[in-house]
Design a protein around this motif. Structure first.
Motif, PDB file in Angstrom:
ATOM      1  N   LYS A 165       0.827  -1.204   0.000  1.00 60.47           N
ATOM      2  CA  LYS A 165       0.000   0.000   0.000  1.00 60.47           C
ATOM      3  C   LYS A 165       0.867   1.261   0.000  1.00 60.47           C
ATOM      4  CE  LYS A 165      -4.097   0.217   1.817  1.00 60.47           C
ATOM      5  NZ  LYS A 165      -4.939  -0.058   0.649  1.00 60.47           N
ATOM      6  N   GLN A 166       1.996   1.214   0.670  1.00 65.08           N
ATOM      7  CA  GLN A 166       2.906   2.359   0.623  1.00 65.08           C
ATOM      8  C   GLN A 166       3.381   2.593  -0.802  1.00 65.08           C
ATOM      9  OE1 GLN A 166       6.276   2.051   3.282  1.00 65.08           O
ATOM     10  NE2 GLN A 166       6.883   4.173   2.972  1.00 65.08           N
ATOM     11  N   ALA A 167       3.688   1.519  -1.522  1.00 65.03           N
ATOM     12  CA  ALA A 167       4.133   1.642  -2.911  1.00 65.03           C
ATOM     13  C   ALA A 167       3.021   2.172  -3.807  1.00 65.03           C
ATOM     14  CB  ALA A 167       4.622   0.285  -3.424  1.00 65.03           C
ATOM     15  N   ARG A 168       1.773   1.907  -3.444  1.00 65.92           N
ATOM     16  CA  ARG A 168       0.628   2.405  -4.212  1.00 65.92           C
ATOM     17  C   ARG A 168       0.213   3.810  -3.789  1.00 65.92           C
ATOM     18  NH1 ARG A 168      -3.421  -2.753  -4.852  1.00 65.92           N
ATOM     19  NH2 ARG A 168      -4.854  -1.304  -3.847  1.00 65.92           N
ATOM     20  N   GLY A 169       0.904   4.370  -2.787  1.00 68.27           N
ATOM     21  CA  GLY A 169       0.540   5.686  -2.284  1.00 68.27           C
ATOM     22  C   GLY A 169      -0.780   5.668  -1.550  1.00 68.27           C
ATOM     23  N   GLU A 170      -0.979   4.641  -0.694  1.00 66.79           N
ATOM     24  CA  GLU A 170      -2.260   4.459  -0.017  1.00 66.79           C
ATOM     25  C   GLU A 170      -2.123   4.279   1.494  1.00 66.79           C
ATOM     26  OE1 GLU A 170      -4.039   1.116  -1.932  1.00 66.79           O
ATOM     27  OE2 GLU A 170      -4.446   2.182  -3.806  1.00 66.79           O
ATOM     28  N   LEU A 171      -1.023   4.743   2.077  1.00 71.89           N
ATOM     29  CA  LEU A 171      -0.848   4.563   3.516  1.00 71.89           C
ATOM     30  C   LEU A 171      -1.841   5.392   4.324  1.00 71.89           C
ATOM     31  CD1 LEU A 171       2.905   4.279   4.555  1.00 71.89           C
ATOM     32  CD2 LEU A 171       1.108   2.561   4.637  1.00 71.89           C
ATOM     33  N   ALA A 172      -2.316   6.497   3.776  1.00 71.43           N
ATOM     34  CA  ALA A 172      -3.286   7.317   4.507  1.00 71.43           C
ATOM     35  C   ALA A 172      -4.561   6.534   4.811  1.00 71.43           C
ATOM     36  CB  ALA A 172      -3.618   8.582   3.728  1.00 71.43           C
ATOM     37  N   GLU A 173      -4.846   5.510   4.025  1.00 69.45           N
ATOM     38  CA  GLU A 173      -6.003   4.668   4.311  1.00 69.45           C
ATOM     39  C   GLU A 173      -5.836   3.942   5.636  1.00 69.45           C
ATOM     40  OE1 GLU A 173      -7.137   2.048   1.166  1.00 69.45           O
ATOM     41  OE2 GLU A 173      -6.763   3.539  -0.401  1.00 69.45           O
ATOM     42  N   LEU A 174      -4.579   3.696   6.022  1.00 69.76           N
ATOM     43  CA  LEU A 174      -4.297   2.990   7.271  1.00 69.76           C
ATOM     44  C   LEU A 174      -3.927   3.939   8.402  1.00 69.76           C
ATOM     45  CD1 LEU A 174      -2.098   0.069   5.871  1.00 69.76           C
ATOM     46  CD2 LEU A 174      -4.560   0.076   6.269  1.00 69.76           C
ATOM     47  N   ASP A 175      -3.176   5.002   8.083  1.00 65.95           N
ATOM     48  CA  ASP A 175      -2.584   5.844   9.124  1.00 65.95           C
ATOM     49  C   ASP A 175      -3.231   7.214   9.266  1.00 65.95           C
ATOM     50  OD1 ASP A 175      -0.874   3.734   9.397  1.00 65.95           O
ATOM     51  OD2 ASP A 175       0.828   4.702   8.438  1.00 65.95           O
ATOM     52  N   GLY A 176      -4.142   7.570   8.368  1.00 64.26           N
ATOM     53  CA  GLY A 176      -4.798   8.854   8.486  1.00 64.26           C
ATOM     54  C   GLY A 176      -4.045   9.989   7.830  1.00 64.26           C
ATOM     55  N   ILE A 177      -4.422  11.190   8.179  1.00 61.96           N
ATOM     56  CA  ILE A 177      -3.944  12.385   7.498  1.00 61.96           C
ATOM     57  C   ILE A 177      -2.437  12.571   7.597  1.00 61.96           C
ATOM     58  CG2 ILE A 177      -4.210  13.941   9.484  1.00 61.96           C
ATOM     59  CD1 ILE A 177      -5.193  14.693   5.814  1.00 61.96           C
ATOM     60  N   THR A 178      -1.806  12.043   8.629  1.00 57.68           N
ATOM     61  CA  THR A 178      -0.356  12.213   8.789  1.00 57.68           C
ATOM     62  C   THR A 178       0.422  11.544   7.666  1.00 57.68           C
ATOM     63  OG1 THR A 178      -0.229  10.260  10.213  1.00 57.68           O
ATOM     64  CG2 THR A 178      -0.505  12.402  11.302  1.00 57.68           C
ATOM     65  N   ALA A 179      -0.185  10.578   6.983  1.00 57.80           N
ATOM     66  CA  ALA A 179       0.501   9.866   5.903  1.00 57.80           C
ATOM     67  C   ALA A 179       0.190  10.449   4.533  1.00 57.80           C
ATOM     68  CB  ALA A 179       0.121   8.387   5.933  1.00 57.80           C
ATOM     69  N   LEU A 180      -0.667  11.483   4.489  1.00 60.96           N
ATOM     70  CA  LEU A 180      -1.151  11.953   3.197  1.00 60.96           C
ATOM     71  C   LEU A 180      -0.040  12.517   2.320  1.00 60.96           C
ATOM     72  CD1 LEU A 180      -3.426  12.577   1.214  1.00 60.96           C
ATOM     73  CD2 LEU A 180      -3.792  14.743   2.442  1.00 60.96           C
TER      74      LEU A 180
END
Length: 607
Positions: free
Chosen positions: A44-59
């Motif tokens: 998901k990090q490679a897909r640019g989707e960590l904010a789905e797991l970690d919230g706004i701080t990962a945006l």
């Protein structure tokens, strides 16, 4: 076709299969079984989707990744890969999904059925991550030729990458036997091919070399809406792409990113160009490295220039050794300072084709009987006059630098005489504090007339758990003065001569141990003080392995991880290597099937 998986005494999976498809199906399955949450996070990090797991701080991190369109590039690149590679990656993804179907109740938040293109996207992300400026990574490595070995034959290779101990950099260890493959080593969770390893004929180690892999281009924006930019006296249109990001607890966020031919604009008027974000060559190179049987074949794998960076040190059973300052390094024109932003309005600053393999600094024979690298420039590796091309090299290609670790390792190897595995272990895990020569005289002067003076005078300048004086010295460096270090120890209720391990801790789950190493040493474990004032180690030796190769016997391997191979807190292999890591020890790796079955803790067969 079946794959058989054995676990050794430390839970490391050893996979045996008749075909590579079956082998990599099993490898995907067992990675998912041991670390599914980490695997999903990596993809998901490679897909640019960590904010789905970690919230706004990962945006913002997601925006920076999505800007390079890795998923889209993977879709295009997938069709260009050789059929055998597509089959292996496809089998690997299928193995991951097999475990997810079997363990529905254990799937973490955000889990999804993985496609082969997801695996390829992650491979592209790894190259992108290693092209970052100021990368928090280091490493030690050395390779020794038979002229400097007590055995007089084969070669000895030491690998010790220094990386964050958590996150996508955390290694996964395995043995893979099937088809062309017979190797033991590590990879990042979510990748099918091993990054550093030993096979039956050859072993290799990497250290970060950090050539200049990215540039900023200043654009002269044009148009009422700033939707164009000047280039060679003409105006080019910017391309705008819209992205939608799902944010945990925050719905969806839309972003529009502008693109020039240099790359995306992550700030107004500044375009970013990076090496390696569009090719999947690291997959092809990693596979070729893994099946190489000689130093010559290994060089052919490196000539693919699929990974964006890394020093490579390698040796084979015949006693041939080698060194290559590797990477997919962009060729830059003269006349511009690429250490800062350069004009993006002229073709004069355009990158040329990547530097050819023959132009990369390398060496085929070690004049002193060894090569060593601690993130040093190629002229500091022991290659001497044997280095080709001889240099000097431009700073964007190969900086002429040497770390204190590099100086120390070179001296230890040079003075060692003939090496065997026991001496190699001692050298590889040396924890002398290399900053003492520079800073201890000043602190001794500050300590005159105080109780701290005899403690610092008697300190042996090592960072072992039991060393008294090490904590006082390290705290003085961290706090800025000896007086502040003394105050800090008093607040913690600790004596001035507290052993280093009382402050320097290795922690996971319910395990809390004193740990050797730290600071500027060959064992640079470190971290930040926690609420109790102790330092919890979060960075350092992320995997260590010594490989002794011989033309008369199978490889002898010794390895260690900082925690254990599993991420399941209920597994005995969640923390079972922590005690080894704390005292700089290695475990013996079973190579033969007989040795493996003698210590096997689990046996699984998949069809």
């Amino acid at each position: 076709m079946p794959v058989t998986i054995f676990r050794d005494a430390y839970g490391i999976p050893h996979l045996y299969a008749d075909t590579t498809a079956a082998l990599f199906f099993g490898f995907g399955y067992i990675q998912a079984k041991d670390r599914l949450e980490a695997l999903i996070r990596n993809l998901k990090q490679a897909r640019g989707e960590l904010a789905e797991l970690d919230g706004i701080t990962a945006l913002e991190g997601d925006v920076a990744v999505r800007a390079f369109c890795l998923s889209e590039r993977a879709q295009t690149t997938w069709r260009t890969l050789p059929g055998v590679v597509r089959a292996e990656i496809g089998a690997f993804a299928a193995g991951i999904n097999r475990w997810q179907k079997e363990a529905q109740e254990r799937r973490p938040e955000g889990a999804f059925m993985v496609t082969p293109q997801d695996i390829l996207t992650f491979a592209l992300f790894v190259n992108l991550a290693f092209s970052q400026e100021g990368l928090a990574a280091g490493s030690n490595a050395f390779v020794v030729a038979p002229t400097k070995l007590k055995s007089g034959n084969g070669s000895l290779i030491s690998m010790d990458p220094h990386l964050p101990l958590q996150g996508f950099y955390r290694w996964y260890e395995a043995r893979l036997v099937g088809g062309e493959f017979d190797q033991h080593g590590v990879t990042f969770v979510g990748l099918p091919y091993l990054g550093m390893a030993c096979n039956a004929h050859l072993a290799w180690a990497n250290t970060v070399n950090q050539p200049d892999l990215s540039d900023l281009y200043v654009l002269r924006l044009r148009g009422k809406n700033k939707d164009g930019y000047e280039y060679d006296t003409q105006t080019r249109a910017l391309e705008f792409r819209g992205f939608v990001f799902k944010v945990k607890g925050g719905g969806e966020v839309s972003r529009k990113i502008a693109y020039s031919h240099h790359g995306p604009l992550l700030a107004e008027g500044i375009a970013v160009r990076k090496a390696g974000g569009s090719e999947a060559g690291n997959v092809l190179q990693s596979r070729a490295q893994g099946v190489a049987t000689t130093v010559s074949e290994y060089r052919q794998a490196l000539a693919l220039r699929g990974t964006v960076m890394f020093n490579h040190l390698f040796g084979d059973t015949s006693g041939q050794v080698g060194y290559v300052w590797g990477g997919r390094i962009p060729r830059r024109p003269d006349g511009f300072d690429f250490s800062g932003p350069v004009p993006g309005w002229t073709s004069a600053t355009e990158w040329g084709e990547p530097v050819e393999f023959a132009e990369l600094p390398q060496c085929e024979s070690a004049p002193q009987g060894f090569f060593q690298s601690c993130n040093d420039g190629p002229t500091r590796t022991g290659a001497g006059a044997n280095l080709t091309p001889p240099g000097p090299f431009p700073a964007w290609l190969a900086p002429d630098s040497q770390t204190l670790r590099g100086q120390r390792l070179h001296v230890l190897l040079e003075q060692a005489g003939s090496l065997d595995l026991a001496l190699a272990k001692t050298i590889a895990t040396d924890c002398r504090d290399l900053s003492a020569d520079t800073h201890l005289p000043r602190l001794l002067a500050e300590a005159r007339g105080s109780q701290a003076l005899p403690i610092l005078q008697s300190w042996d300048r090592t960072l072992t758990r039991d060393a008294r004086g090490a904590a006082l010295f390290q705290l003085a460096l961290r706090e800025g003065s000896l007086a502040q270090a003394i105050t800090r120890l008093a607040r913690l209720g600790l004596p001035l001569d507290v052993p280093w391990g009382e402050l320097h801790r290795h922690r996971r789950g319910g395990v809390d141990l004193p740990m050797d190493g730290g600071g500027e040493s060959l064992c640079p474990h470190g971290g930040e003080p926690g609420p109790d004032g102790r330092i919890t180690v979060t960075f350092g030796s992320s995997f260590r392995m010594l490989a002794q190769l011989s033309d008369t016997a199978h490889p002898e391997l010794w390895a260690a991880q900082p925690y254990g191979n599993s991420d399941d807190p209920e597994s005995p292999h969640y923390t079972d290597q922590m005690e080894l890591a704390c005292r700089r020890a290695y475990r013996k790796v079973p190579w033969t099937r007989v040795a493996l079955e003698a210590e096997c803790t689990e046996h699984l067969k998949l069809d």
